[in-house]
Design a protein around this motif. Sequence first.
Motif, short mmCIF file in Angstrom:
data_model
loop_
_atom_site.label_atom_id
_atom_site.label_comp_id
_atom_site.label_asym_id
_atom_site.label_seq_id
_atom_site.Cartn_x
_atom_site.Cartn_y
_atom_site.Cartn_z
N LEU A 99 6.93 -14.95 -16.16
CA LEU A 99 6.12 -14.18 -15.22
C LEU A 99 6.98 -13.09 -14.58
CD1 LEU A 99 3.40 -13.92 -13.60
CD2 LEU A 99 4.48 -15.38 -11.88
N GLU A 100 6.39 -11.93 -14.39
CA GLU A 100 7.05 -10.84 -13.66
C GLU A 100 6.13 -10.38 -12.55
OE1 GLU A 100 7.47 -6.45 -12.84
OE2 GLU A 100 5.84 -7.50 -13.89
N PHE A 101 6.68 -10.02 -11.39
CA PHE A 101 5.89 -9.47 -10.30
C PHE A 101 6.65 -8.30 -9.71
CE2 PHE A 101 8.50 -12.92 -8.73
CZ PHE A 101 9.13 -12.38 -7.62
N ASP A 102 5.90 -7.33 -9.15
CA ASP A 102 6.63 -6.21 -8.56
C ASP A 102 5.91 -5.61 -7.37
OD1 ASP A 102 4.90 -4.01 -9.16
OD2 ASP A 102 5.78 -3.75 -11.13
N GLN A 103 6.65 -4.83 -6.64
CA GLN A 103 6.18 -4.07 -5.48
C GLN A 103 6.85 -2.71 -5.55
OE1 GLN A 103 7.33 -5.87 -1.76
NE2 GLN A 103 7.21 -3.95 -0.66
N ASP A 104 6.05 -1.63 -5.49
CA ASP A 104 6.67 -0.31 -5.51
C ASP A 104 6.29 0.44 -4.23
OD1 ASP A 104 4.10 0.62 -5.90
OD2 ASP A 104 4.61 1.88 -7.62
N ILE A 105 6.61 1.74 -4.20
CA ILE A 105 6.41 2.50 -2.97
C ILE A 105 5.07 3.23 -2.95
CG2 ILE A 105 8.86 2.74 -2.48
CD1 ILE A 105 8.79 5.52 -3.69
N SER A 106 4.11 2.74 -3.75
CA SER A 106 2.77 3.30 -3.74
C SER A 106 2.05 2.99 -2.42
CB SER A 106 1.95 2.72 -4.89
OG SER A 106 2.54 2.99 -6.13
N PRO A 107 1.09 3.83 -2.03
CA PRO A 107 0.28 3.50 -0.85
C PRO A 107 -0.40 2.14 -1.01
CG PRO A 107 -0.07 5.78 -1.53
CD PRO A 107 0.73 5.13 -2.61
N ASN A 139 -7.43 8.89 1.87
CA ASN A 139 -6.27 9.55 2.48
C ASN A 139 -5.08 9.67 1.53
OD1 ASN A 139 -7.45 9.88 5.11
ND2 ASN A 139 -7.11 7.70 5.48
N ASP A 140 -5.02 8.81 0.50
CA ASP A 140 -3.87 8.82 -0.39
C ASP A 140 -4.14 9.46 -1.74
OD1 ASP A 140 -1.92 7.47 1.28
OD2 ASP A 140 -3.15 5.68 1.02
N ASN A 141 -5.33 9.25 -2.29
CA ASN A 141 -5.61 9.84 -3.60
C ASN A 141 -6.91 10.65 -3.61
OD1 ASN A 141 -7.64 7.86 -3.79
ND2 ASN A 141 -6.30 6.46 -4.89
N GLU A 143 -9.95 9.72 -3.02
CA GLU A 143 -11.06 9.04 -3.65
C GLU A 143 -11.86 8.24 -2.64
OE1 GLU A 143 -11.42 6.61 -7.73
OE2 GLU A 143 -10.11 5.71 -6.25
N GLY A 144 -13.20 8.33 -2.73
CA GLY A 144 -14.05 7.54 -1.86
C GLY A 144 -14.13 8.10 -0.45
N THR A 145 -14.45 7.21 0.48
CA THR A 145 -14.57 7.56 1.90
C THR A 145 -13.82 6.52 2.73
OG1 THR A 145 -16.57 6.22 2.25
CG2 THR A 145 -16.88 8.47 1.42
N GLU A 146 -13.79 6.73 4.02
CA GLU A 146 -13.16 5.74 4.90
C GLU A 146 -13.85 4.38 4.75
OE1 GLU A 146 -10.54 5.89 6.69
OE2 GLU A 146 -10.06 8.04 6.69
N ALA A 147 -15.15 4.38 4.49
CA ALA A 147 -15.90 3.14 4.37
C ALA A 147 -15.57 2.37 3.09
CB ALA A 147 -17.40 3.41 4.42
N THR A 148 -15.03 3.06 2.08
CA THR A 148 -14.73 2.40 0.80
C THR A 148 -13.24 2.24 0.55
OG1 THR A 148 -14.77 4.49 -0.46
CG2 THR A 148 -16.86 3.29 -0.21
N GLU A 149 -12.43 2.43 1.58
CA GLU A 149 -10.97 2.28 1.44
C GLU A 149 -10.63 0.92 0.85
OE1 GLU A 149 -8.22 4.07 2.20
OE2 GLU A 149 -9.12 5.85 3.10
#
Length: 214
Positions: A99-107, A139-141, A143-149
Motif C-alpha cells: 500500500l502507498e499513501f500520499d499528501q501533496d501541496i494541493s488545495p 476558489n482554487d480551480n 469550478e462550481g460554487t461556494e455551495a458545491t465546494e
Amino acid sequence: MSNRKWFRNVRAVALSAAFAIVALVTGPTRAQAGCSMPSGLLAAISGQVNESPAASQRQAQQTLPLGGNEPIFGLWQITATFPGGGVDHVISGWTRDGLEFDQDISPILTGYVCYGTYVKLEKGSYGLTHPFFNFQSVNDNGEGTEATEGQWDGTSGFFDYTVTVSKDGKSFTGKQNFKVVQGPNPYDPNAAVLFTTTATLSATKVGVDTSQLP
C-alpha cells in the motif's frame, strides 16, 4: 492526489477545452475542472495538455514478490518536476503490504490525501499505480460554487510511478505518467481522456532524528 494521484488547477485548461467541444456537440454542460495541482504549476505545464492522447503500447513487466526488508518501505519526500519546470512536493508512505499513501501541496478541497498500490519490478525498482477522484473548489480551480465546494466533479484519474531506490536506500529517482478521465473509473479503457502529462521524480527518505526527540 497523482499523487497524484496525485494537479487540479492545470486540469482546468484541459477540461475547459474538452467540455467546450462537448457543449458544441451535445448542448450546454456543467463546466468542470479540478485535478488538483498547486498554484503556479498551471502556467508551467499548461502547454503539455493533450485532449486525446494516443495510448502508449508497452510490454508489461514481470513482477516479483515483496521481501521482508525492501528499501522502498518507509516515508519519502518526493519532488515531481513537470515539463516546463513546474514542481509538486509530496509526502508519501510505502508499506510492507504493497500500500502507498500520499499528501501533496494541493488545495485541500480539490483532493488532498489518497492511496495507491505498488509491486516490485526487480531488485530496488518498483511500479506504482495511484487512483484518485477530483473535487470542485470555486476558489482554487474555478469550478462550481461556494455551495458545491468539495463535491465530486464527475472525473477521476491516476498516476503511475516507476522508481529505483539508491544503493544506500536513502533516495530514489523515477518517472511518472499522469491521466485524468471523465467518470468514476480512471482505468476504464472507454472513458474519455481529458488530460495527460508526465513528470520526473526524485525523493529522499524520511528518518527519525533521535536527537530531536523530547
